[in-house]
Write an enzyme that holds these catalytic residues in place. Sequence first.
Site, mmCIF file in Angstrom:
data_model
loop_
_atom_site.group_PDB
_atom_site.id
_atom_site.type_symbol
_atom_site.label_atom_id
_atom_site.label_comp_id
_atom_site.label_asym_id
_atom_site.label_seq_id
_atom_site.Cartn_x
_atom_site.Cartn_y
_atom_site.Cartn_z
ATOM 1 N N SER A 136 -24.110 -27.087 -43.713
ATOM 2 C CA SER A 136 -24.188 -25.719 -44.214
ATOM 3 C C SER A 136 -25.636 -25.249 -44.084
ATOM 4 O O SER A 136 -26.376 -25.725 -43.212
ATOM 5 C CB SER A 136 -23.692 -25.694 -45.666
ATOM 6 O OG SER A 136 -23.752 -24.383 -46.181
ATOM 7 N N TYR A 150 -22.620 -14.600 -41.724
ATOM 8 C CA TYR A 150 -23.033 -16.008 -41.594
ATOM 9 C C TYR A 150 -22.974 -16.670 -42.973
ATOM 10 O O TYR A 150 -22.393 -17.742 -43.143
ATOM 11 C CB TYR A 150 -24.457 -16.081 -41.014
ATOM 12 C CG TYR A 150 -24.995 -17.485 -40.875
ATOM 13 C CD1 TYR A 150 -24.520 -18.330 -39.878
ATOM 14 C CD2 TYR A 150 -25.967 -17.969 -41.748
ATOM 15 C CE1 TYR A 150 -25.021 -19.632 -39.751
ATOM 16 C CE2 TYR A 150 -26.470 -19.256 -41.628
ATOM 17 C CZ TYR A 150 -25.989 -20.083 -40.627
ATOM 18 O OH TYR A 150 -26.473 -21.366 -40.510
ATOM 19 N N LYS A 154 -20.567 -19.819 -44.364
ATOM 20 C CA LYS A 154 -21.103 -21.057 -44.945
ATOM 21 C C LYS A 154 -20.700 -21.181 -46.417
ATOM 22 O O LYS A 154 -20.469 -22.287 -46.899
ATOM 23 C CB LYS A 154 -22.630 -21.108 -44.787
ATOM 24 C CG LYS A 154 -23.107 -21.210 -43.330
ATOM 25 C CD LYS A 154 -22.704 -22.517 -42.655
ATOM 26 C CE LYS A 154 -23.413 -22.728 -41.329
ATOM 27 N NZ LYS A 154 -22.947 -23.940 -40.615
HETATM 28 P P1 NAP Z 1 -28.032 -25.060 -32.194
HETATM 29 O O1 NAP Z 1 -29.172 -25.823 -31.607
HETATM 30 O O2 NAP Z 1 -27.730 -23.709 -31.665
HETATM 31 O O3 NAP Z 1 -26.787 -25.996 -32.167
HETATM 32 C C1 NAP Z 1 -25.512 -25.522 -32.480
HETATM 33 C C2 NAP Z 1 -24.544 -26.365 -31.743
HETATM 34 O O4 NAP Z 1 -23.230 -25.867 -32.027
HETATM 35 C C3 NAP Z 1 -24.737 -26.304 -30.242
HETATM 36 O O5 NAP Z 1 -24.636 -27.618 -29.749
HETATM 37 C C4 NAP Z 1 -23.573 -25.453 -29.780
HETATM 38 O O6 NAP Z 1 -23.075 -25.857 -28.523
HETATM 39 C C5 NAP Z 1 -22.543 -25.811 -30.804
HETATM 40 N N1 NAP Z 1 -21.442 -24.867 -30.854
HETATM 41 C C6 NAP Z 1 -21.470 -23.549 -31.086
HETATM 42 N N2 NAP Z 1 -20.225 -23.042 -31.055
HETATM 43 C C7 NAP Z 1 -19.403 -24.093 -30.807
HETATM 44 C C8 NAP Z 1 -18.013 -24.231 -30.670
HETATM 45 N N3 NAP Z 1 -17.181 -23.184 -30.755
HETATM 46 N N4 NAP Z 1 -17.499 -25.475 -30.424
HETATM 47 C C9 NAP Z 1 -18.313 -26.544 -30.324
HETATM 48 N N5 NAP Z 1 -19.648 -26.471 -30.414
HETATM 49 C C10 NAP Z 1 -20.179 -25.253 -30.669
HETATM 50 O O7 NAP Z 1 -28.276 -24.859 -33.761
HETATM 51 P P2 NAP Z 1 -28.665 -25.876 -34.912
HETATM 52 O O8 NAP Z 1 -29.781 -25.261 -35.617
HETATM 53 O O9 NAP Z 1 -28.783 -27.254 -34.414
HETATM 54 O O10 NAP Z 1 -27.380 -25.728 -35.832
HETATM 55 C C11 NAP Z 1 -26.634 -26.845 -36.280
HETATM 56 C C12 NAP Z 1 -26.009 -26.465 -37.616
HETATM 57 O O11 NAP Z 1 -27.051 -26.255 -38.558
HETATM 58 C C13 NAP Z 1 -25.174 -25.190 -37.588
HETATM 59 O O12 NAP Z 1 -24.000 -25.370 -38.345
HETATM 60 C C14 NAP Z 1 -26.092 -24.177 -38.250
HETATM 61 O O13 NAP Z 1 -25.359 -23.146 -38.873
HETATM 62 C C15 NAP Z 1 -26.829 -25.035 -39.240
HETATM 63 N N6 NAP Z 1 -28.106 -24.481 -39.670
HETATM 64 C C16 NAP Z 1 -29.155 -24.383 -38.825
HETATM 65 C C17 NAP Z 1 -30.355 -23.853 -39.282
HETATM 66 C C18 NAP Z 1 -31.573 -23.732 -38.407
HETATM 67 O O14 NAP Z 1 -32.588 -23.149 -38.845
HETATM 68 N N7 NAP Z 1 -31.582 -24.239 -37.208
HETATM 69 C C19 NAP Z 1 -30.457 -23.403 -40.610
HETATM 70 C C20 NAP Z 1 -29.377 -23.533 -41.444
HETATM 71 C C21 NAP Z 1 -28.212 -24.082 -40.983
HETATM 72 P P3 NAP Z 1 -23.056 -24.962 -27.203
HETATM 73 O O15 NAP Z 1 -24.175 -25.536 -26.397
HETATM 74 O O16 NAP Z 1 -21.722 -25.220 -26.619
HETATM 75 O O17 NAP Z 1 -23.252 -23.536 -27.607
#
Ligand code: NAP
Length: 289
Positions: A136, A150, A154
């Site tokens: 989350s 968003y 979450k």
């Molecule tokens: P990210 O680098 O954009 O990674 C997100 C991943 O989700 C990518 O591998 C993407 O793959 C995949 N994805 C998106 N839609 C998908 C789908 N329909 N089916 C399968 N895979 C899918 O972002 P991240 O920061 O690592 O995010 C990981 C988690 O952390 C998310 O749940 C995000 O909401 C949460 N989060 C992140 C942050 C932050 O600051 N980074 C903050 C709070 C929460 P593709 O290459 O196929 O698009």
Amino acid sequence: MVKSPVWFITGCSSGIGRALAQAVLSAGHRVVLTARTIDTLQPLATRYPGNSLVLPLDVTKAEQIHEAVTIAESHFGSIDVLVNNAGVGYIAAVEEGQEEEIRWQFEANFFGPAALTRAVLPGMRERGQGTIVNVSSVAGFIGMMGMGYYSASKFALEGLTEALWQEIEPLGLKAMLVELGGFRTGMAQRGKTSDPISAYLQTAGAVRQYVQGMPEESIAGDPDRAAIAILHAVDEKTLTRRLVLGTDAYAGIMGKLATLQQEYAASEAVARSTDFVSVDPGITPFSLQ
Ligand code: NAP
């Protein structure tokens, strides 16, 4: 010989998912690495041939969920840890939101994780062990302007997870929420934004501008450190239900908790005044968490 646990991680192509897959493989655990496009996963998987399995998975596709879980269980014999990590972001004021994007947001961040959870639970129940990790955000605890959809997706995941841990802990299973602050993954750049309505330029518009213009170096969260923290929390014998990661997330959550405490305490008399006088509410589902 005791076999190492099998992790099933969604969204391993970048960011937290990729860092976690790397950390878990380095720790000698077995991992099912999944992503929509699997080419990106091969270089990592080939370094750990016996311990990794690469599978295509779009979490919004029910048939792919079923297939990936079936193949993973038959390949490794179990899924011990499911990490619902894949997620997407949509920046829009509530009024600016477009139906198609809102549904896209919920399909990836809520309906996909819920479906995967249902898919792995039968095997986990049968073996009497397993952990579900739902990734989350601080925005899953604090509604944020410009990120209402968003946040809502979450919040939905958090509500589901709170119910889940009450249901599965008596069965010997665990569920954990990971609430992330800002982490350097480039996620904001990969998200979608709405067309602006000028009335929201100072609120949602400012958030859109801030997020899009924010240099990655200004984001404090290190995905590799988050990965290690998740790995340790899952490995711990004592159950962690909520893992808050990032100084910004911790400060935001503690601030909201203090505000909530004050606001709810101030409404106690009114809350208690609406019961039938002859009924003692006693133990209710709300007091069992
Ligand atoms: P990210 O680098 O954009 O990674 C997100 C991943 O989700 C990518 O591998 C993407 O793959 C995949 N994805 C998106 N839609 C998908 C789908 N329909 N089916 C399968 N895979 C899918 O972002 P991240 O920061 O690592 O995010 C990981 C988690 O952390 C998310 O749940 C995000 O909401 C949460 N989060 C992140 C942050 C932050 O600051 N980074 C903050 C709070 C929460 P593709 O290459 O196929 O698009």
